[in-house]
Scaffold this motif. Structure first.
Motif, PDB file in Angstrom:
ATOM      1  N   GLU A 299      -7.703 -75.933  32.898  1.00 44.23           N
ATOM      2  CA  GLU A 299      -6.966 -77.193  33.092  1.00 44.23           C
ATOM      3  C   GLU A 299      -6.331 -77.657  31.792  1.00 44.23           C
ATOM      4  N   ASP A 300      -7.111 -77.693  30.720  1.00 46.44           N
ATOM      5  CA  ASP A 300      -6.610 -78.179  29.433  1.00 46.44           C
ATOM      6  C   ASP A 300      -5.442 -77.337  28.923  1.00 46.44           C
ATOM      7  N   LYS A 301      -5.567 -76.022  29.027  1.00 44.34           N
ATOM      8  CA  LYS A 301      -4.492 -75.149  28.537  1.00 44.34           C
ATOM      9  C   LYS A 301      -3.225 -75.323  29.366  1.00 44.34           C
ATOM     10  N   VAL A 302      -3.372 -75.449  30.691  1.00 42.36           N
ATOM     11  CA  VAL A 302      -2.191 -75.625  31.549  1.00 42.36           C
ATOM     12  C   VAL A 302      -1.561 -76.994  31.293  1.00 42.36           C
ATOM     13  N   LYS A 303      -2.390 -78.029  31.111  1.00 40.12           N
ATOM     14  CA  LYS A 303      -1.856 -79.370  30.835  1.00 40.12           C
ATOM     15  C   LYS A 303      -1.115 -79.416  29.505  1.00 40.12           C
ATOM     16  N   SER A 304      -1.423 -78.495  28.590  1.00 40.00           N
ATOM     17  CA  SER A 304      -0.762 -78.500  27.283  1.00 40.00           C
ATOM     18  C   SER A 304       0.661 -77.943  27.346  1.00 40.00           C
ATOM     19  N   ILE A 305       1.059 -77.350  28.464  1.00 36.20           N
ATOM     20  CA  ILE A 305       2.416 -76.815  28.610  1.00 36.20           C
ATOM     21  C   ILE A 305       3.371 -77.996  28.789  1.00 36.20           C
ATOM     22  N   LYS A 306       4.472 -77.957  28.042  1.00 37.67           N
ATOM     23  CA  LYS A 306       5.489 -79.006  28.192  1.00 37.67           C
ATOM     24  C   LYS A 306       5.953 -79.017  29.631  1.00 37.67           C
ATOM     25  N   LEU A 307       6.246 -80.175  30.149  1.00 36.61           N
ATOM     26  CA  LEU A 307       6.717 -80.417  31.518  1.00 36.61           C
ATOM     27  C   LEU A 307       5.584 -80.517  32.545  1.00 36.61           C
ATOM     28  N   VAL A 308       4.432 -79.913  32.296  1.00 36.35           N
ATOM     29  CA  VAL A 308       3.349 -80.027  33.278  1.00 36.35           C
ATOM     30  C   VAL A 308       2.802 -81.453  33.213  1.00 36.35           C
ATOM     31  N   LYS A 309       2.922 -82.158  34.349  1.00 34.87           N
ATOM     32  CA  LYS A 309       2.446 -83.546  34.369  1.00 34.87           C
ATOM     33  C   LYS A 309       0.947 -83.617  34.559  1.00 34.87           C
ATOM     34  N   ASP A 310       0.430 -82.725  35.404  1.00 37.43           N
ATOM     35  CA  ASP A 310      -0.994 -82.740  35.673  1.00 37.43           C
ATOM     36  C   ASP A 310      -1.414 -81.357  36.148  1.00 37.43           C
ATOM     37  N   ALA A 311      -2.685 -81.063  35.968  1.00 40.19           N
ATOM     38  CA  ALA A 311      -3.203 -79.767  36.426  1.00 40.19           C
ATOM     39  C   ALA A 311      -4.589 -79.985  36.992  1.00 40.19           C
ATOM     40  N   GLU A 312      -4.846 -79.309  38.094  1.00 41.54           N
ATOM     41  CA  GLU A 312      -6.157 -79.403  38.738  1.00 41.54           C
ATOM     42  C   GLU A 312      -6.604 -77.987  39.069  1.00 41.54           C
ATOM     43  N   VAL A 313      -7.865 -77.715  38.792  1.00 40.49           N
ATOM     44  CA  VAL A 313      -8.422 -76.404  39.118  1.00 40.49           C
ATOM     45  C   VAL A 313      -9.410 -76.589  40.258  1.00 40.49           C
ATOM     46  N   GLU A 314      -9.241 -75.790  41.287  1.00 41.25           N
ATOM     47  CA  GLU A 314     -10.200 -75.795  42.391  1.00 41.25           C
ATOM     48  C   GLU A 314     -10.903 -74.449  42.382  1.00 41.25           C
ATOM     49  N   ILE A 315     -12.225 -74.493  42.390  1.00 44.19           N
ATOM     50  CA  ILE A 315     -13.027 -73.266  42.408  1.00 44.19           C
ATOM     51  C   ILE A 315     -13.367 -72.932  43.860  1.00 44.19           C
ATOM     52  N   THR A 316     -13.215 -71.665  44.191  1.00 45.89           N
ATOM     53  CA  THR A 316     -13.574 -71.218  45.533  1.00 45.89           C
ATOM     54  C   THR A 316     -14.343 -69.906  45.425  1.00 45.89           C
ATOM     55  N   PHE A 317     -15.173 -69.645  46.397  1.00 40.50           N
ATOM     56  CA  PHE A 317     -15.853 -68.347  46.455  1.00 40.50           C
ATOM     57  C   PHE A 317     -15.511 -67.660  47.771  1.00 40.50           C
ATOM     58  N   ASP A 318     -14.347 -68.047  48.329  1.00 40.34           N
ATOM     59  CA  ASP A 318     -13.895 -67.486  49.592  1.00 40.34           C
ATOM     60  C   ASP A 318     -12.481 -66.981  49.396  1.00 40.34           C
ATOM     61  N   PRO A 319     -12.205 -65.725  49.281  1.00 37.76           N
ATOM     62  CA  PRO A 319     -13.169 -64.627  49.338  1.00 37.76           C
ATOM     63  C   PRO A 319     -13.921 -64.495  48.011  1.00 37.76           C
ATOM     64  N   PRO A 320     -15.126 -63.937  48.058  1.00 36.90           N
ATOM     65  CA  PRO A 320     -15.874 -63.731  46.829  1.00 36.90           C
ATOM     66  C   PRO A 320     -15.151 -62.720  45.930  1.00 36.90           C
ATOM     67  N   TRP A 321     -15.302 -62.898  44.634  1.00 32.18           N
ATOM     68  CA  TRP A 321     -14.671 -61.981  43.684  1.00 32.18           C
ATOM     69  C   TRP A 321     -15.341 -60.621  43.753  1.00 32.18           C
ATOM     70  N   THR A 322     -14.524 -59.573  43.713  1.00 32.40           N
ATOM     71  CA  THR A 322     -15.041 -58.206  43.599  1.00 32.40           C
ATOM     72  C   THR A 322     -14.198 -57.486  42.553  1.00 32.40           C
ATOM     73  N   GLN A 323     -14.674 -56.374  42.095  1.00 34.96           N
ATOM     74  CA  GLN A 323     -13.931 -55.599  41.095  1.00 34.96           C
ATOM     75  C   GLN A 323     -12.591 -55.104  41.633  1.00 34.96           C
ATOM     76  N   ASP A 324     -12.446 -55.071  42.961  1.00 32.94           N
ATOM     77  CA  ASP A 324     -11.179 -54.643  43.566  1.00 32.94           C
ATOM     78  C   ASP A 324     -10.031 -55.590  43.205  1.00 32.94           C
ATOM     79  N   LEU A 325     -10.364 -56.827  42.839  1.00 33.30           N
ATOM     80  CA  LEU A 325      -9.334 -57.810  42.508  1.00 33.30           C
ATOM     81  C   LEU A 325      -8.785 -57.642  41.091  1.00 33.30           C
ATOM     82  N   MET A 326      -9.428 -56.805  40.302  1.00 28.84           N
ATOM     83  CA  MET A 326      -8.985 -56.595  38.926  1.00 28.84           C
ATOM     84  C   MET A 326      -7.699 -55.781  38.893  1.00 28.84           C
ATOM     85  N   SER A 327      -6.853 -56.075  37.919  1.00 27.61           N
ATOM     86  CA  SER A 327      -5.626 -55.297  37.752  1.00 27.61           C
ATOM     87  C   SER A 327      -5.981 -53.911  37.221  1.00 27.61           C
ATOM     88  N   GLU A 328      -5.026 -53.001  37.343  1.00 25.32           N
ATOM     89  CA  GLU A 328      -5.215 -51.650  36.796  1.00 25.32           C
ATOM     90  C   GLU A 328      -5.495 -51.754  35.294  1.00 25.32           C
TER      91      GLU A 328
END
Length: 108
Positions: A70-99
């Motif tokens: 949140e803090d890093k995104v809010k530090s970008i010029k023009l960004v008025k506000d930033a909110e982070v929502e945490i979810t575990f649906d779908p749960p993270w797996t190694q398949d989601l990692m980039s090459e």
């Protein structure tokens, strides 16, 4: 005096660049390449909502990582506000990692 405007796609790209500077302290790969970022939404008012997950629900950085994002995104010029929502649906797996992340961790 005219206000500087930027299209939301361009702002989204800036946000992704910033997200790539945030690292999971246990894994030497940024949270974007790890696949922890599920969605980045930017509305017309330059308010940002980030849907992200953690590697595990009891991740040691569950309290601090979303705040850092949140803090890093809010530090970008023009960004008025930033909110982070945490979810575990779908749960993270190694398949989601980039090459790139898999290569970095010796998984390829």
């Amino acid at each position: 005096m005219s206000e500087i405007t930027m299209d939301t796609t361009e702002l989204g790209e800036k946000i992704v660049k910033v997200l790539k500077t945030v690292y999971d302290p246990e894994i030497p790969v940024d949270i974007y390449e790890l696949g922890l970022i599920y969605d980045v939404l930017v509305n017309e008012d330059y308010e940002v909502k980030i849907l992200m997950t953690l590697t595990t629900p009891n991740c040691p950085v569950a309290e601090t990582l979303p705040v850092e994002v949140e803090d890093k995104v809010k530090s970008i010029k023009l960004v008025k506000d930033a909110e982070v929502e945490i979810t575990f649906d779908p749960p993270w797996t190694q398949d989601l990692m980039s090459e790139e992340a898999k290569l970095e961790l010796g998984m390829l």
